[in-house]
Design an enzyme around this catalytic site. Structure first.
Site, short mmCIF file in Angstrom:
data_model
loop_
_atom_site.label_atom_id
_atom_site.label_comp_id
_atom_site.label_asym_id
_atom_site.label_seq_id
_atom_site.Cartn_x
_atom_site.Cartn_y
_atom_site.Cartn_z
CB CYS A 1 50.60 65.85 52.85
SG CYS A 1 52.10 65.70 51.83
CE LYS B 1 50.30 66.25 57.24
NZ LYS B 1 51.29 67.02 56.44
CB VAL C 1 59.27 66.90 50.11
CG1 VAL C 1 58.84 68.35 50.06
CG2 VAL C 1 59.07 66.35 51.52
CD GLU D 1 50.46 69.53 53.84
OE1 GLU D 1 51.06 68.89 52.94
OE2 GLU D 1 50.70 69.39 55.05
#
Ligand code: ACM
Length: 262
Positions: free
Chosen positions: A142, A109, A169, A38
């Site tokens: 993501c 996205k 993350v 990404e």
């Protein structure tokens, strides 16, 4: 079919340098389909709308898409890569699909994560599936993994392989993608980044690496380390994803009971 990912840490804000370094690393690849992370050339942790505006690119005429088109033509392969896109006065966290004949498609996205909601508009192109000859592919970016509906929509539209550019993350996605593949009988390629960003006094973000390729029966064919650059290709039989039979009595998609799901 040889499918792969390139996991690395881009330098925040230096698109030209990142594109040069990535394209140079990929100049002799021998694979059919490659997924990059990404926001692969811009970096992730934007501190202001001005920064997003300065780093966002138009598609397909921006630098990142043009250079990836050149690479895909030279290497006769398909590439999926994330980038910040500007279009008609709006900004999207997008991914492009390019191939040997040039630019093919764009995904924006849908499920924005954390401070992305400050800077980007949610995707307005839906979940699309592209025929790239050897198989049909769909794109998630993501945090879209968190919504099973996204992968399911792509499976129902006929995707064999989910291409998943990421800047993860949270720790859960690598294992969760096994479930996304099992529950849809599709392959997935998650291309995550590594490294840290802590910009303009913001809390540091540490990206978890662990890019991976999962089979349509939920086997982890390859998972990268959490802190090393890595370029990996794995051989898959993508059309195995078209067999949705779990046993002689159950066909995964045909056995759905949507009337019960509201
Ligand atoms: C994410 O969607 N970049 C976590």
């Amino acid at each position: 079919m040889k499918v792969g990912f390139y996991q690395y840490a881009p330098h925040f804000g230096d698109i030209q340098r990142n594109v040069d370094e990535v394209v140079s690393r990929l100049e002799s690849i021998d694979g059919d389909l490659l997924v990059l992370p990404e926001l692969a050339m811009s970096g992730y942790q934007f501190s202001s709308a001005e920064e997003v505006a300065n780093l966002a690119e138009s598609v397909p005429d921006g630098l990142t898409t043009r250079r990836l088109v050149e690479l895909a033509k030279q290497r006769h392969c398909y590439i999926v890569a994330g980038l910040p896109e500007h279009h008609a006065g709006k900004f999207y966290n997008s991914a492009v699909l390019v191939g040997p004949l040039g630019f093919i498609g764009l995904y924006r996205k849908v499920h924005l994560f954390f401070e992305e909601t400050l800077f980007f508009s949610p995707g307005d192109l839906g979940f699309q599936v592209w025929d790239i000859g050897q198989c049909h592919i769909g794109v998630l970016i993501c945090f879209d993994w968190y919504y099973p509906e996204a992968a399911r929509t792509l499976a129902l539209k006929g995707a064999d392989v989910l291409c998943h550019p990421s800047n993860l993350v949270l720790p859960h996605c690598p294992d969760a993608m096994v479930t996304r593949c099992l529950e849809n009988r599709v392959f997935s390629i998650t291309a995550n980044r590594i490294g840290e960003e802590a910009r303009s006094g913001k809390s540091p973000l540490r990206f978890i690496g662990k890019s991976e390729i999962i089979s349509s029966t939920g086997t982890i064919l390859h998972r990268a380390a959490d802190d090393q650059s890595e370029l990996t290709f794995v051989d898959i039989e993508p059309l195995q994803a078209r067999d949705k039979r779990i046993n002689p009595y159950n066909d995964l998609l045909q056995d759905r009971r949507p009337q019960n799901y509201a």
